[in-house]
Write an enzyme that holds these catalytic residues in place. Structure first.
Site, PDB file in Angstrom:
ATOM      1  N   LEU A 100       0.841  -1.185   0.000  1.00 17.18           N
ATOM      2  CA  LEU A 100       0.000   0.000   0.000  1.00 17.18           C
ATOM      3  C   LEU A 100       0.878   1.236   0.000  1.00 17.18           C
ATOM      4  CD1 LEU A 100      -2.729  -0.928   2.673  1.00 17.18           C
ATOM      5  CD2 LEU A 100      -2.975  -0.978   0.183  1.00 17.18           C
ATOM      6  N   ASP A 101       0.373   2.334  -0.577  1.00 19.53           N
ATOM      7  CA  ASP A 101       1.105   3.595  -0.559  1.00 19.53           C
ATOM      8  C   ASP A 101       1.275   4.078   0.876  1.00 19.53           C
ATOM      9  OD1 ASP A 101       1.108   3.515  -3.309  1.00 19.53           O
ATOM     10  OD2 ASP A 101      -0.586   4.890  -3.530  1.00 19.53           O
ATOM     11  N   ALA A 102       2.221   4.987   1.069  1.00 17.64           N
ATOM     12  CA  ALA A 102       2.521   5.495   2.410  1.00 17.64           C
ATOM     13  C   ALA A 102       1.297   6.124   3.070  1.00 17.64           C
ATOM     14  CB  ALA A 102       3.670   6.502   2.349  1.00 17.64           C
ATOM     15  N   HIS A 183      -0.494   2.510  -8.273  1.00 16.50           N
ATOM     16  CA  HIS A 183      -1.413   3.569  -7.842  1.00 16.50           C
ATOM     17  C   HIS A 183      -2.780   3.428  -8.499  1.00 16.50           C
ATOM     18  CE1 HIS A 183       1.757   5.469  -5.672  1.00 16.50           C
ATOM     19  NE2 HIS A 183       2.363   6.021  -6.715  1.00 16.50           N
TER      20      HIS A 183
END
Length: 234
Positions: A100-102, A183
């Site tokens: 997962l993205d930050a 993304h």
């Protein structure tokens, strides 16, 4: 599995020590000395170190509730690593299944079983992931239609697979996708003229998030085996 990973999982040696003992000729596979760390071995092979047969530790399967502003990485970077929230031995042997993205929160799976994670993340697995999405603008029926039909993202040559949308209210939806493009969720909503303000993953396959932020637990046997259904469909 690579020989160096097998030895790492079967001893208390660190990565540098494993490389040294293999290259020094202290490890044999089926009575043959092997000095190539990258050679592929199987759990059924007779592998020894200093004449002692090695038996790898059992694989581990974890669920973690990732908090925002943490990294899906084994080391700290611009933000702290999610592994700081896990109190378990030999953390360097673990990897994340579907990052997962930050700034994204929610469910992540963690394991040291490479074959298991590969079978979840393979593009042809059709393993569903459910996200709770908070949007910058009210979602339109036209946008829902486009997302559910699949749409072409900027820089891509193929359209996304059809998504499933459950509208909670004008600014909140549950999105189910079976892919993991770069993304992807943010790009999908950008493609229909909207922007994601918050993103939270609630479910992967049959496994749902049931922990508070930063908490973790071992998966149950049924949860681990539930991902086999996707490999059978491929």
């Amino acid at each position: 599995m690579r020989l160096d990973k097998f030895v790492l999982r079967s001893t208390q040696l660190n990565k540098q020590q494993v490389v040294k003992v293999i290259e020094s000729g202290l490890v044999s596979v089926n009575q043959q000395i092997i000095t190539d760390c990258a050679i592929q071995v199987h759990e059924n092979n007779h592998i020894t170190y200093n004449s002692n047969r090695l038996t790898p530790r059992p694989f581990r399967y974890l669920l973690l509730h990732k908090s925002p502003d943490t990294l899906c990485s084994n080391v700290d970077g611009e933000y702290p690593s999610v592994f700081n929230d896990i109190d378990i031995e030999n953390k360097d042997e673990l990897h994340i299944v579907g990052r997962l993205d930050a700034d994204t929160s929610g469910l992540i799976l963690i394991t040291d079983d490479g074959r298991w994670s590969f079978n979840i993340t393979r593009p042809d697995m059709d393993c569903p992931k459910v996200y709770r999405v908070t949007l910058a603008k009210p979602i339109t029926e036209d946008a829902i239609t486009k997302l559910e039909q699949g749409l072409l993202l900027q820089g891509e040559s193929t359209s996304t697979r059809p998504a499933k949308i459950i509208k909670i209210d004008d600014l909140h939806v549950l999105l189910t996708i079976t892919e993991g493009r770069y993304h992807q969720v943010k790009r999908m909503f950008f493609a229909v003229g909207n922007r994601v303000n918050q993103l939270h993953r609630e479910k992967i396959g049959a496994v749902s998030l049931d922990l508070d932020s930063k908490q973790w637990r071992h998966l149950t046997a049924s949860e681990i085996s539930s991902f086999g259904m996707y490999s059978q469909q491929a």
